[in-house]
Enzyme design. Structure first.
Site, short mmCIF file in Angstrom:
data_model
loop_
_atom_site.label_atom_id
_atom_site.label_comp_id
_atom_site.label_asym_id
_atom_site.label_seq_id
_atom_site.Cartn_x
_atom_site.Cartn_y
_atom_site.Cartn_z
CB SER A 82 41.71 -37.90 45.98
OG SER A 82 40.59 -37.56 45.19
CB VAL A 119 41.36 -23.87 41.67
CG1 VAL A 119 42.44 -22.89 42.13
CG2 VAL A 119 40.09 -23.11 41.29
CG HIS A 157 36.84 -12.97 33.32
ND1 HIS A 157 36.11 -14.01 32.77
CD2 HIS A 157 37.23 -13.41 34.55
CE1 HIS A 157 36.05 -15.02 33.63
NE2 HIS A 157 36.75 -14.68 34.71
CB CYS A 181 38.95 -14.22 38.32
SG CYS A 181 37.15 -14.30 38.12
#
Length: 276
Positions: A50, A25, A273, A180
């Site tokens: 990280s 994301v 979708h 979403c």
């Protein structure tokens, strides 16, 4: 009121940070915000593992987008997802960078692409530190003082933010976006609801494998197949539109009086979708 439009007018871009910048994301946020007329990415943050690396190094072997890592973020330092690391008066040194690689970390607000398992406390910490948090995660979507917004549908719900700040005693705020498939659903039914009213909705989704994140669905499960009942998806599709299409009150939201029945299926399509 008359507006005068001028050619070649430059607007001052808002400086934004991205939480969870190395995840799928977060990577998508980076791709979408490149060359954006309103926003400039100035801070990237991720896990402790990280932190201290350049972004290019941190996502080495993990970049999942169909375009290359943008040049503008390749050498940016990755910070830990801690608002104290974002202090504009502190210098952040990039591990292994030539000449120490010192740079100031500063942003006006943050986009959060964090995993839901860690997002709650981190987003809260940033709101308490005075940052506006635009969250892609589910953690605060159902809270009565946190707006769930699709700008084309319910921008007025942002007016709950002062109540949120007063109630929670923080100077920042949290705004969430919905699941979403809820976005196209509410955009399609909003004008119908305003014109005629809606009492019941029966919706079936055919959701692409990209929606499952990385590594996604096992190939032998999805090839030539349709997988019904995506885990945890149907309750979101049945509840979130009620908040998005509901009314705003001084101390929260009144859900829309609509009955929704949702059936969510995973289909062997890479992206995109479909709802009926």
């Amino acid at each position: 009121m008359k507006f005068k439009f001028m050619k070649n007018t430059r607007i001052k871009k808002l400086k934004v940070g991205i939480l969870g910048a190395t995840g799928t994301v977060g990577q998508k946020f980076i791709v979408l915000l490149q060359n954006h007329p309103w926003f400039e990415i100035t801070v990237l943050a991720a896990s402790k593992e990280s932190a201290g690396q350049t972004y290019e190094k941190a996502v080495s072997g993990r970049w999942k987008q169909e375009v290359d890592i943008p040049q503008s973020v390749r050498k940016m330092p990755v910070l830990e997802c801690d608002p104290r690391q974002f202090n504009s008066h502190e210098r952040i040194r990039i591990a292994g960078a030539k000449g120490g690689g010192a740079q100031f970390a500063y942003c006006d607000f943050v986009f959060s692409g964090l995993d839901a398992s860690v997002a709650g406390e981190i987003e809260k910490a940033f709101a308490m530190a005075g940052y506006g948090v635009i969250s892609n995660t589910k953690n605060y979507r159902t809270e009565r003082d946190v707006p769930l917004i699709v700008p084309e549908v319910n921008p007025n719900h942002a007016s709950i933010i002062p109540f949120q700040q007063k109630r929670r005693k923080w100077s920042g705020f949290i705004v969430t976006n919905p699941n979403c498939v809820v976005v196209p659903l509410v955009m399609a039914i909003k004008p119908v609801m305003d014109k005629f009213g809606i009492s019941k909705i029966m919706v079936t989704s055919m959701q692409a494998i990209s929606g499952a994140g990385y590594p996604g669905v096992p190939s032998l499960d999805i090839l030539d197949n349709v997988i019904p009942m995506i885990g945890g998806e149907e309750p979101k599709v049945e509840w979130e539109p009620l908040k998005l299409l509901g009314d705003i009150k001084k101390d929260g939201f009144k859900l829309a009086n609509i009955k929704i029945s949702a059936q969510c299926n995973r289909v062997p399509t890479k992206d995109g979708h479909l709802l009926t």
